[in-house]
Design a protein around this motif. Structure first.
Motif, mmCIF file in Angstrom:
data_model
loop_
_atom_site.group_PDB
_atom_site.id
_atom_site.type_symbol
_atom_site.label_atom_id
_atom_site.label_comp_id
_atom_site.label_asym_id
_atom_site.label_seq_id
_atom_site.Cartn_x
_atom_site.Cartn_y
_atom_site.Cartn_z
ATOM 1 N N VAL A 1 -6.357 11.516 12.395
ATOM 2 C CA VAL A 1 -6.305 11.001 11.404
ATOM 3 C C VAL A 1 -7.761 10.142 10.446
ATOM 4 N N GLY A 2 -7.752 10.220 9.377
ATOM 5 C CA GLY A 2 -9.295 9.570 8.444
ATOM 6 C C GLY A 2 -8.651 8.337 7.809
ATOM 7 N N GLY A 3 -9.068 8.157 6.881
ATOM 8 C CA GLY A 3 -9.197 6.811 6.341
ATOM 9 C C GLY A 3 -7.913 6.735 5.219
ATOM 10 N N GLY A 4 -8.219 5.477 4.171
ATOM 11 C CA GLY A 4 -7.287 5.560 3.711
ATOM 12 C C GLY A 4 -6.927 4.456 2.755
ATOM 13 N N PRO A 5 -6.353 4.548 2.356
ATOM 14 C CA PRO A 5 -6.133 2.438 1.361
ATOM 15 C C PRO A 5 -5.232 2.022 1.784
ATOM 16 N N PHE A 6 -4.312 2.267 3.059
ATOM 17 C CA PHE A 6 -3.468 1.024 3.823
ATOM 18 C C PHE A 6 -4.601 0.341 4.741
ATOM 19 N N ASN A 7 -3.673 -0.965 5.073
ATOM 20 C CA ASN A 7 -4.163 -1.854 5.611
ATOM 21 C C ASN A 7 -2.860 -2.708 6.415
ATOM 22 N N SER A 8 -2.806 -2.458 8.001
ATOM 23 C CA SER A 8 -1.876 -3.129 8.583
ATOM 24 C C SER A 8 -1.420 -4.240 8.103
ATOM 25 N N SER A 9 -2.508 -4.871 7.767
ATOM 26 C CA SER A 9 -2.325 -6.138 7.207
ATOM 27 C C SER A 9 -1.930 -6.469 5.973
ATOM 28 N N ASP A 10 -2.280 -5.989 5.098
ATOM 29 C CA ASP A 10 -2.016 -5.865 3.649
ATOM 30 C C ASP A 10 -0.222 -6.767 4.155
ATOM 31 N N GLU A 11 -0.578 -7.692 2.592
ATOM 32 C CA GLU A 11 0.319 -8.805 3.088
ATOM 33 C C GLU A 11 1.544 -8.366 1.892
ATOM 34 N N ILE A 12 1.503 -7.623 0.823
ATOM 35 C CA ILE A 12 2.444 -6.894 0.196
ATOM 36 C C ILE A 12 2.370 -5.261 -0.005
ATOM 37 N N LYS A 13 3.269 -5.103 1.093
ATOM 38 C CA LYS A 13 3.077 -3.519 0.703
ATOM 39 C C LYS A 13 4.212 -1.961 0.165
ATOM 40 N N SER A 14 3.016 -1.102 -0.577
ATOM 41 C CA SER A 14 4.498 -0.115 -1.931
ATOM 42 C C SER A 14 5.180 -0.099 -0.476
ATOM 43 N N GLY A 15 6.250 0.218 -1.084
ATOM 44 C CA GLY A 15 7.859 1.358 -0.260
ATOM 45 C C GLY A 15 7.144 2.846 0.353
ATOM 46 N N LEU A 16 6.149 3.247 -0.775
ATOM 47 C CA LEU A 16 5.227 4.004 -0.077
ATOM 48 C C LEU A 16 4.455 4.274 1.109
ATOM 49 N N GLN A 17 4.152 3.008 1.695
ATOM 50 C CA GLN A 17 3.228 2.435 2.338
ATOM 51 C C GLN A 17 4.450 2.212 4.026
ATOM 52 N N LYS A 18 5.006 1.223 2.976
ATOM 53 C CA LYS A 18 5.799 1.010 4.400
ATOM 54 C C LYS A 18 6.545 2.724 4.812
ATOM 55 N N ARG A 19 6.988 3.758 4.329
ATOM 56 C CA ARG A 19 7.552 4.477 4.490
ATOM 57 C C ARG A 19 6.900 5.069 5.386
ATOM 58 N N VAL A 20 5.083 5.350 4.902
ATOM 59 C CA VAL A 20 4.017 6.223 5.876
ATOM 60 C C VAL A 20 3.479 5.188 7.832
ATOM 61 N N GLU A 21 4.161 3.799 7.549
ATOM 62 C CA GLU A 21 3.704 3.467 8.924
ATOM 63 C C GLU A 21 4.881 3.401 9.522
ATOM 64 N N SER A 22 6.520 3.650 8.740
ATOM 65 C CA SER A 22 7.363 3.979 9.647
ATOM 66 C C SER A 22 6.867 5.312 9.982
ATOM 67 N N TYR B 1 -14.741 5.373 -4.100
ATOM 68 C CA TYR B 1 -13.959 4.054 -3.896
ATOM 69 C C TYR B 1 -14.782 2.892 -4.841
ATOM 70 N N SER B 2 -15.482 2.734 -5.024
ATOM 71 C CA SER B 2 -16.540 2.129 -6.587
ATOM 72 C C SER B 2 -15.953 0.157 -6.286
ATOM 73 N N ASN B 3 -14.454 0.248 -6.541
ATOM 74 C CA ASN B 3 -14.197 -0.436 -7.185
ATOM 75 C C ASN B 3 -12.612 -1.502 -6.866
ATOM 76 N N GLN B 4 -12.960 -0.835 -5.299
ATOM 77 C CA GLN B 4 -11.462 -0.855 -3.693
ATOM 78 C C GLN B 4 -12.302 -2.538 -2.580
ATOM 79 N N GLY B 5 -13.562 -2.428 -3.847
ATOM 80 C CA GLY B 5 -13.424 -4.113 -2.589
ATOM 81 C C GLY B 5 -14.494 -3.959 -1.233
ATOM 82 N N TYR B 6 -14.928 -2.341 -0.722
ATOM 83 C CA TYR B 6 -15.081 -1.888 0.333
ATOM 84 C C TYR B 6 -17.182 -2.277 0.017
ATOM 85 N N TYR B 7 -17.304 -3.275 -0.986
ATOM 86 C CA TYR B 7 -18.875 -2.823 -0.932
ATOM 87 C C TYR B 7 -19.016 -3.880 -1.917
#
Length: 255
Positions: free
Chosen positions: A68-89, A213-219
């Motif tokens: 499994v590689g990296g990605g845009p989802f975080n388990s600690s996200d306060e707001i999760k999209s329907g896609l993220q919830k389905r992927v995590e489940s 990922y220049s505008n997604q808060g990683y640096y």
């Protein structure tokens, strides 16, 4: 190094890469990075892009191991999209079987949260790290783990993550640590591993990912050039030995 003839042989089961990156360029590059670093022919590393659709059935018996590689989802996200919830489940079910069977698994970055939560650990944003090259230190257990064979006691790796393990699962074994993020690598059972760093990246692929990922808060703006320069100056490619060991140990022949 693994024996390329073994890992590329038609008689061997492929490995499976589970991706969650929505950007085609990033997903394709991730596939090539994991395959090339692990010494697996790209055709023997099957990729499923979960953001495009979840498999209705997945048989672990078809594969030598799961990555499994990296990605845009975080388990600690306060707001999760329907896609993220389905992927995590979906991952909940897959990892329950992985842990029950002690099936070969290696998760990088996003895989830390997935495996940690599956093992009843916890994650938070206390130990996030901006995109950079860090020094990673093997623990006593890490020095004797076969996946870390060939790596020195300290080595360099590429990081960039918003969350990290806050509390390891009770039955996890800490294999490597860092100054700002205490859990850089751990194992559950004998065969399920997770790294907070990215063993699949070198300086060039790191630079490409930072651009995507220049505008997604990683640096912080402007810090990417220094991070890439550090990746060129330090031996980040050495951490890829983890992937080569994983592939070599777990390559399985068809029955």
């Amino acid at each position: 190094m693994p024996d390329p003839a073994v890992i590329r042989a038609d008689s061997t089961k492929p490995f499976l890469l589970l991706s969650t990156r929505g950007e085609d360029v990033a997903a394709h590059a991730e596939h090539l990075s994991f395959a090339g670093t692990a010494g697996i022919a790209p055709a023997k590393l099957h990729q499923i892009r979960l953001e495009k659709g979840l498999p209705s059935a997945l048989s672990l018996d078809d594969y030598s191991g799961i990555i499994v590689g990296g990605g845009p989802f975080n388990s600690s996200d306060e707001i999760k999209s329907g896609l993220q919830k389905r992927v995590e489940s979906w991952f909940d079910d897959v990892l329950a079987e992985v842990l029950d069977r002690d099936f070969p698994f290696l998760g990088a970055c996003y895989g830390v949260g997935l495996l940690g939560m599956a093992g009843s650990g916890s994650v938070s944003r206390r130990h996030g790290e901006e995109a950079d090259v860090i020094t990673i230190k093997k623990t006593a257990e890490g020095t004797v783990d076969p996946i870390l064979e060939g790596l020195p006691t300290t080595f360099h790796g590429i990081v960039g993550h918003k969350e990290a393990i806050d509390q390891l699962p009770a039955d996890a074994t800490l294999l490597a640590t860092g100054d700002n993020c205490p859990v850089q690598m751990f194992r559950i059972g004998a065969n399920a591993y997770a790294t907070q760093f990215h063993p699949e990246l070198d300086a060039d692929t790191f630079a490409q990912r930072l651009r995507i990922y220049s505008n997604q808060g990683y640096y912080q703006p402007g810090s990417d050039s220094a991070a890439v320069e550090a990746a060129r100056r330090l031996d980040v490619k050495r951490s890829g030995q983890i992937l080569r060991n994983f592939a070599r140990i777990h390559v399985a022949r068809r029955v």
